[in-house]
Scaffold this motif. Structure first.
Motif, PDB file in Angstrom:
ATOM      1  N   PHE A  46       0.837  -1.192   0.000  1.00 50.83           N
ATOM      2  CA  PHE A  46       0.000   0.000   0.000  1.00 50.83           C
ATOM      3  C   PHE A  46       0.874   1.245   0.000  1.00 50.83           C
ATOM      4  O   PHE A  46       1.756   1.379   0.845  1.00 50.83           O
ATOM      5  CB  PHE A  46      -0.921   0.025   1.222  1.00 50.83           C
ATOM      6  CG  PHE A  46      -2.130  -0.860   1.091  1.00 50.83           C
ATOM      7  CD1 PHE A  46      -2.046  -2.123   0.550  1.00 50.83           C
ATOM      8  CD2 PHE A  46      -3.357  -0.423   1.522  1.00 50.83           C
ATOM      9  CE1 PHE A  46      -3.165  -2.936   0.432  1.00 50.83           C
ATOM     10  CE2 PHE A  46      -4.477  -1.222   1.418  1.00 50.83           C
ATOM     11  CZ  PHE A  46      -4.375  -2.484   0.871  1.00 50.83           C
ATOM     12  N   GLU A  47       0.603   2.166  -0.935  1.00 52.37           N
ATOM     13  CA  GLU A  47       1.295   3.446  -0.988  1.00 52.37           C
ATOM     14  C   GLU A  47       0.257   4.560  -1.070  1.00 52.37           C
ATOM     15  O   GLU A  47      -0.673   4.483  -1.855  1.00 52.37           O
ATOM     16  CB  GLU A  47       2.232   3.501  -2.192  1.00 52.37           C
ATOM     17  CG  GLU A  47       3.401   2.550  -2.071  1.00 52.37           C
ATOM     18  CD  GLU A  47       4.400   2.690  -3.198  1.00 52.37           C
ATOM     19  OE1 GLU A  47       4.184   3.520  -4.098  1.00 52.37           O
ATOM     20  OE2 GLU A  47       5.396   1.944  -3.176  1.00 52.37           O
ATOM     21  N   ALA A  48       0.468   5.577  -0.248  1.00 54.45           N
ATOM     22  CA  ALA A  48      -0.490   6.682  -0.177  1.00 54.45           C
ATOM     23  C   ALA A  48       0.100   7.925  -0.804  1.00 54.45           C
ATOM     24  O   ALA A  48       1.268   8.258  -0.572  1.00 54.45           O
ATOM     25  CB  ALA A  48      -0.861   6.952   1.273  1.00 54.45           C
ATOM     26  N   SER A  49      -0.704   8.637  -1.581  1.00 48.65           N
ATOM     27  CA  SER A  49      -0.284   9.928  -2.122  1.00 48.65           C
ATOM     28  C   SER A  49      -0.309  10.954  -0.992  1.00 48.65           C
ATOM     29  O   SER A  49      -0.864  10.706   0.087  1.00 48.65           O
ATOM     30  CB  SER A  49      -1.218  10.360  -3.253  1.00 48.65           C
ATOM     31  OG  SER A  49      -2.488  10.684  -2.737  1.00 48.65           O
ATOM     32  N   GLN A  90      -7.787   1.486 -12.377  1.00 48.44           N
ATOM     33  CA  GLN A  90      -8.200   2.398 -11.306  1.00 48.44           C
ATOM     34  C   GLN A  90      -9.583   1.994 -10.806  1.00 48.44           C
ATOM     35  O   GLN A  90     -10.462   1.661 -11.596  1.00 48.44           O
ATOM     36  CB  GLN A  90      -8.227   3.837 -11.807  1.00 48.44           C
ATOM     37  CG  GLN A  90      -6.856   4.368 -12.131  1.00 48.44           C
ATOM     38  CD  GLN A  90      -6.883   5.817 -12.568  1.00 48.44           C
ATOM     39  OE1 GLN A  90      -7.879   6.298 -13.075  1.00 48.44           O
ATOM     40  NE2 GLN A  90      -5.771   6.494 -12.359  1.00 48.44           N
ATOM     41  N   TYR A  91      -9.737   2.044  -9.483  1.00 46.84           N
ATOM     42  CA  TYR A  91     -10.980   1.604  -8.862  1.00 46.84           C
ATOM     43  C   TYR A  91     -11.500   2.642  -7.887  1.00 46.84           C
ATOM     44  O   TYR A  91     -10.738   3.396  -7.289  1.00 46.84           O
ATOM     45  CB  TYR A  91     -10.765   0.288  -8.106  1.00 46.84           C
ATOM     46  CG  TYR A  91     -10.383  -0.852  -9.002  1.00 46.84           C
ATOM     47  CD1 TYR A  91     -11.334  -1.503  -9.767  1.00 46.84           C
ATOM     48  CD2 TYR A  91      -9.054  -1.264  -9.100  1.00 46.84           C
ATOM     49  CE1 TYR A  91     -10.983  -2.542 -10.602  1.00 46.84           C
ATOM     50  CE2 TYR A  91      -8.692  -2.310  -9.933  1.00 46.84           C
ATOM     51  CZ  TYR A  91      -9.669  -2.943 -10.678  1.00 46.84           C
ATOM     52  OH  TYR A  91      -9.313  -3.966 -11.509  1.00 46.84           O
ATOM     53  N   ILE A 104     -13.056   5.555  -1.597  1.00 47.93           N
ATOM     54  CA  ILE A 104     -11.614   5.604  -1.848  1.00 47.93           C
ATOM     55  C   ILE A 104     -11.358   5.452  -3.336  1.00 47.93           C
ATOM     56  O   ILE A 104     -11.970   4.616  -3.998  1.00 47.93           O
ATOM     57  CB  ILE A 104     -10.885   4.486  -1.080  1.00 47.93           C
ATOM     58  CG1 ILE A 104     -10.961   4.747   0.409  1.00 47.93           C
ATOM     59  CG2 ILE A 104      -9.437   4.361  -1.532  1.00 47.93           C
ATOM     60  CD1 ILE A 104     -10.269   3.712   1.248  1.00 47.93           C
ATOM     61  N   SER A 105     -10.424   6.249  -3.833  1.00 47.46           N
ATOM     62  CA  SER A 105      -9.969   6.146  -5.219  1.00 47.46           C
ATOM     63  C   SER A 105      -8.535   5.620  -5.182  1.00 47.46           C
ATOM     64  O   SER A 105      -7.687   6.186  -4.488  1.00 47.46           O
ATOM     65  CB  SER A 105     -10.017   7.517  -5.883  1.00 47.46           C
ATOM     66  OG  SER A 105      -9.388   7.470  -7.140  1.00 47.46           O
ATOM     67  N   TYR A 106      -8.280   4.529  -5.923  1.00 45.10           N
ATOM     68  CA  TYR A 106      -6.936   3.962  -5.952  1.00 45.10           C
ATOM     69  C   TYR A 106      -6.695   3.219  -7.257  1.00 45.10           C
ATOM     70  O   TYR A 106      -7.618   2.945  -8.011  1.00 45.10           O
ATOM     71  CB  TYR A 106      -6.703   3.036  -4.757  1.00 45.10           C
ATOM     72  CG  TYR A 106      -7.373   1.685  -4.844  1.00 45.10           C
ATOM     73  CD1 TYR A 106      -6.662   0.575  -5.276  1.00 45.10           C
ATOM     74  CD2 TYR A 106      -8.701   1.508  -4.491  1.00 45.10           C
ATOM     75  CE1 TYR A 106      -7.266  -0.669  -5.352  1.00 45.10           C
ATOM     76  CE2 TYR A 106      -9.308   0.275  -4.552  1.00 45.10           C
ATOM     77  CZ  TYR A 106      -8.586  -0.813  -4.985  1.00 45.10           C
ATOM     78  OH  TYR A 106      -9.177  -2.048  -5.057  1.00 45.10           O
ATOM     79  N   GLU A 107      -5.426   2.921  -7.501  1.00 45.63           N
ATOM     80  CA  GLU A 107      -5.070   2.096  -8.649  1.00 45.63           C
ATOM     81  C   GLU A 107      -4.282   0.894  -8.167  1.00 45.63           C
ATOM     82  O   GLU A 107      -3.546   0.963  -7.186  1.00 45.63           O
ATOM     83  CB  GLU A 107      -4.285   2.884  -9.699  1.00 45.63           C
ATOM     84  CG  GLU A 107      -2.917   3.322  -9.288  1.00 45.63           C
ATOM     85  CD  GLU A 107      -2.192   4.086 -10.384  1.00 45.63           C
ATOM     86  OE1 GLU A 107      -2.785   4.385 -11.429  1.00 45.63           O
ATOM     87  OE2 GLU A 107      -1.007   4.398 -10.168  1.00 45.63           O
ATOM     88  N   GLU A 111       2.943  -4.333  -8.463  1.00 44.68           N
ATOM     89  CA  GLU A 111       3.568  -4.506  -7.155  1.00 44.68           C
ATOM     90  C   GLU A 111       2.885  -3.719  -6.034  1.00 44.68           C
ATOM     91  O   GLU A 111       3.020  -4.070  -4.869  1.00 44.68           O
ATOM     92  CB  GLU A 111       5.036  -4.059  -7.218  1.00 44.68           C
ATOM     93  CG  GLU A 111       5.868  -4.791  -8.246  1.00 44.68           C
ATOM     94  CD  GLU A 111       6.241  -6.193  -7.808  1.00 44.68           C
ATOM     95  OE1 GLU A 111       6.398  -6.395  -6.590  1.00 44.68           O
ATOM     96  OE2 GLU A 111       6.357  -7.059  -8.686  1.00 44.68           O
ATOM     97  N   THR A 112       2.188  -2.634  -6.392  1.00 42.36           N
ATOM     98  CA  THR A 112       1.655  -1.733  -5.374  1.00 42.36           C
ATOM     99  C   THR A 112       0.181  -1.402  -5.616  1.00 42.36           C
ATOM    100  O   THR A 112      -0.330  -1.553  -6.720  1.00 42.36           O
ATOM    101  CB  THR A 112       2.428  -0.398  -5.359  1.00 42.36           C
ATOM    102  OG1 THR A 112       2.269   0.237  -6.626  1.00 42.36           O
ATOM    103  CG2 THR A 112       3.899  -0.603  -5.054  1.00 42.36           C
TER     104      THR A 112
END
Length: 122
Positions: A46-49, A90-91, A104-107, A111-112
């Protein structure tokens, strides 16, 4: 009729054994698209902007809660998501599934899992 009776008894006993063996090993069946995306997301790093981190602080949440509760028990909104995007789909994830409180918006990359934003709904 007697053969069918023996077959059904044996089949039932076999199914019970298989159920208990697979259940102890933690095996899960993820046949539906939502379950597959969630399971794959949970295996990623998990990586957060920066924006996501700021929004987490504003909502008094942490990344562990996001991973263990929101993502693990959320529901993907495939109508708003871009699941065919290459190389990272992207989800949009809503939590909880009924009467969502968070979106939540994420891709999801190879690997991440990169998180962009979290918004409180309602």
């Amino acid at each position: 009729m007697k053969k069918l009776k023996f077959y059904l008894i044996g089949f039932s006993i076999g199914m019970i054994f298989v159920f208990f063996i697979l259940n102890k090993k933690g095996a899960s069946c993820t046949y539906f698209p939502n379950d597959r995306v969630i399971a794959e997301t949970l295996t990623k790093r998990f990586e957060a902007s920066e924006q996501f981190s700021q929004e987490l602080k504003a909502l008094n949440l942490d990344m562990k809660y996001v991973q263990d509760s929101i993502v693990a028990h959320g529901k993907i909104d495939f109508d708003k998501s871009n699941a065919q995007k290459e190389p990272c789909p992207q989800y949009i994830l809503n939590y909880p599934a009924k009467n969502p409180k968070y979106q939540i918006s994420y891709e999801k990359c190879k690997e991440t899992a990169n998180f962009f934003s979290i918004k409180k709904v309602n």
